[in-house]
Design a protein around this motif. Structure first.
Motif, short mmCIF file in Angstrom:
data_model
loop_
_atom_site.label_atom_id
_atom_site.label_comp_id
_atom_site.label_asym_id
_atom_site.label_seq_id
_atom_site.Cartn_x
_atom_site.Cartn_y
_atom_site.Cartn_z
N SER A 231 40.02 8.45 -42.05
CA SER A 231 41.19 8.06 -41.30
C SER A 231 42.24 7.53 -42.64
O SER A 231 43.40 7.74 -42.50
CB SER A 231 40.91 6.98 -40.57
N GLY A 232 41.66 7.13 -43.80
CA GLY A 232 42.53 6.96 -44.87
C GLY A 232 43.12 8.22 -45.27
O GLY A 232 44.51 8.23 -45.69
N LEU A 233 42.48 9.34 -45.46
CA LEU A 233 43.07 10.78 -45.64
C LEU A 233 44.28 10.97 -44.70
O LEU A 233 45.18 11.62 -45.07
CB LEU A 233 41.99 11.65 -45.79
N GLN A 234 43.88 10.79 -43.42
CA GLN A 234 45.18 11.03 -42.51
C GLN A 234 46.19 10.10 -42.76
O GLN A 234 47.40 10.66 -42.81
CB GLN A 234 44.58 10.57 -41.11
N ILE A 235 45.87 8.67 -43.27
CA ILE A 235 47.24 7.98 -43.53
C ILE A 235 47.95 8.49 -44.89
O ILE A 235 49.23 8.67 -44.99
CB ILE A 235 46.64 6.51 -43.65
N PHE A 236 46.94 9.02 -45.66
CA PHE A 236 47.66 9.51 -46.82
C PHE A 236 48.45 10.70 -46.82
O PHE A 236 49.68 11.10 -47.45
CB PHE A 236 46.75 9.92 -47.92
N ASN A 237 48.16 11.53 -45.90
CA ASN A 237 48.88 12.71 -45.36
C ASN A 237 50.13 12.38 -45.08
O ASN A 237 51.28 13.46 -45.25
CB ASN A 237 48.25 13.68 -44.45
N ALA A 238 50.60 11.24 -44.73
CA ALA A 238 51.88 10.94 -43.98
C ALA A 238 53.03 11.03 -45.48
O ALA A 238 54.10 11.24 -45.25
CB ALA A 238 52.00 9.71 -43.48
N HIS A 239 52.33 10.53 -46.49
CA HIS A 239 53.29 10.60 -47.82
C HIS A 239 52.33 10.71 -48.92
O HIS A 239 51.59 9.86 -49.56
CB HIS A 239 54.04 9.29 -48.05
N PRO A 240 51.84 12.08 -49.22
CA PRO A 240 50.80 12.42 -50.08
C PRO A 240 51.39 12.34 -51.58
O PRO A 240 51.42 13.39 -52.25
CB PRO A 240 50.52 14.25 -49.72
N ALA A 241 51.72 11.20 -51.94
CA ALA A 241 51.91 11.06 -53.35
C ALA A 241 51.55 9.47 -53.63
O ALA A 241 51.53 8.54 -52.78
CB ALA A 241 53.37 11.12 -53.71
N LEU A 242 51.18 9.20 -55.21
CA LEU A 242 50.96 8.29 -55.45
C LEU A 242 51.76 7.61 -56.83
O LEU A 242 51.93 8.58 -57.41
CB LEU A 242 49.32 7.71 -55.77
N TYR A 243 52.16 6.43 -56.69
CA TYR A 243 53.03 5.99 -57.51
C TYR A 243 52.53 4.56 -58.31
O TYR A 243 51.59 3.89 -57.96
CB TYR A 243 54.50 5.64 -57.00
N VAL A 244 53.19 4.25 -59.35
CA VAL A 244 52.93 2.74 -60.01
C VAL A 244 54.22 2.06 -60.02
O VAL A 244 55.34 2.47 -60.36
CB VAL A 244 52.23 2.78 -61.51
#
Length: 284
Positions: free
Chosen positions: A41-54
């Protein structure tokens, strides 16, 4: 006794020891189920905005992502592309673009590893929060029971003897010389200590930091992790470490004797190596 008779003798077995309490066993399987649903389910959520920032800022218009997964048009047609720390990788068929060539799916992670398997952020969040709170509840029960029954002190917290024996234990594991003793080995203690006292608290706290409601109630979470986007990146990184731990854990179970390990986590009884001293209550 002849040599032929000796070869017919059954192999010596060590005593069965009661190694895992009912609280350890129940929470172990609850965590296994929870982490499965939390990951997908976390990967489903990540797919909504597939990028990581600091930091605090994020969005499609920013070019400050540590990780970005998507699809791009090329002269050869659409391709899956992953950018990690400024390095670009073609991940067509796995990340960014997957599925049959005639009708590809343009999501960061394919539907085969997400819950639900199609784009549905709302359902993914419901599943994630549901199993997240069960995970937290099981963690609280485990800590309380392990403190009371001594499992925490005996099997999780490394002592001076464990630290001194760690190099030898690492060498034994590298040679696949796995010991079947009454207590956990130094490497096991260190691994479980890192999981229970670093990774689990981190993934829970960073998950809470991404909740606007929790930020309003506990604004110190944002200061602790340097912003919601940093917390999201740490959350994702801890997830990757837990997946790696799970893979190594399964490999070690298979190498150490899966039937014995499963019996330990189902009934509590563990078959030790021959020569292990017996205690009252041990089974032969």
């Amino acid at each position: 006794m002849s040599l032929d008779d000796a070869t017919k003798l059954p192999a010596a077995k060590g005593p069965l020891v009661y190694r895992q309490s009912v609280w350890t066993r129940v929470t172990h399987w609850v965590w296994a189920i929870c982490l499965f649903f939390l990951l997908l389910s976390g990967l489903q959520i990540f797919n909504a905005h597939p990028a990581l920032y600091v930091g605090q800022e994020s969005g499609f218009e920013y070019d400050n992502a540590l990780l970005r997964i998507g699809a791009v048009n090329t002269p050869e047609g659409p391709r899956g592309r992953t950018i990690l720390f400024g390095q670009t990788y073609d991940t067509t068929g796995v990340l960014g673009m997957s599925g049959p060539q005639a009708s590809p799916v343009y999501t960061a992670f394919p539907g085969a590893v997400t819950i639900p398997s199609f784009r549905d952020l709302a359902t993914g969040r419901v599943v994630h929060f549901f199993f997240g709170w069960i995970f937290v509840g099981a963690l609280f029960v485990w800590f309380l029971a392990s403190f009371i029954n001594g499992h925490l002190r005996r099997d999780i917290l490394p002592g001076g003897r464990d630290v001194a024996g760690l190099p030898r234990d690492l060498a034994d594991h590298a040679r696949f010389r796995l010991h079947h003793g009454r207590l956990y080995s130094p490497l096991q203690k260190l691994s479980y200590f890192i999981v229970f006292f670093i990774l689990f608290p981190l993934i829970v706290l960073t998950g809470l930091t991404m909740s606007p409601g929790m930020d309003a109630a506990w604004p110190w979470l944002l200061d602790l992790f340097g912003g919601r986007q940093t917390a999201r990146t740490i959350h994702f990184g801890v997830m990757v470490l837990l997946v790696l731990f799970f893979i190594v854990h399964i490999v070690m179970v298979l190498l150490a004797g899966p039937l014995n390990q499963l019996r330990s986590m189902i009934t509590g009884w563990y078959r030790t190596a021959p020569g292990t001293p017996r205690e009252q209550g041990d089974r032969p």
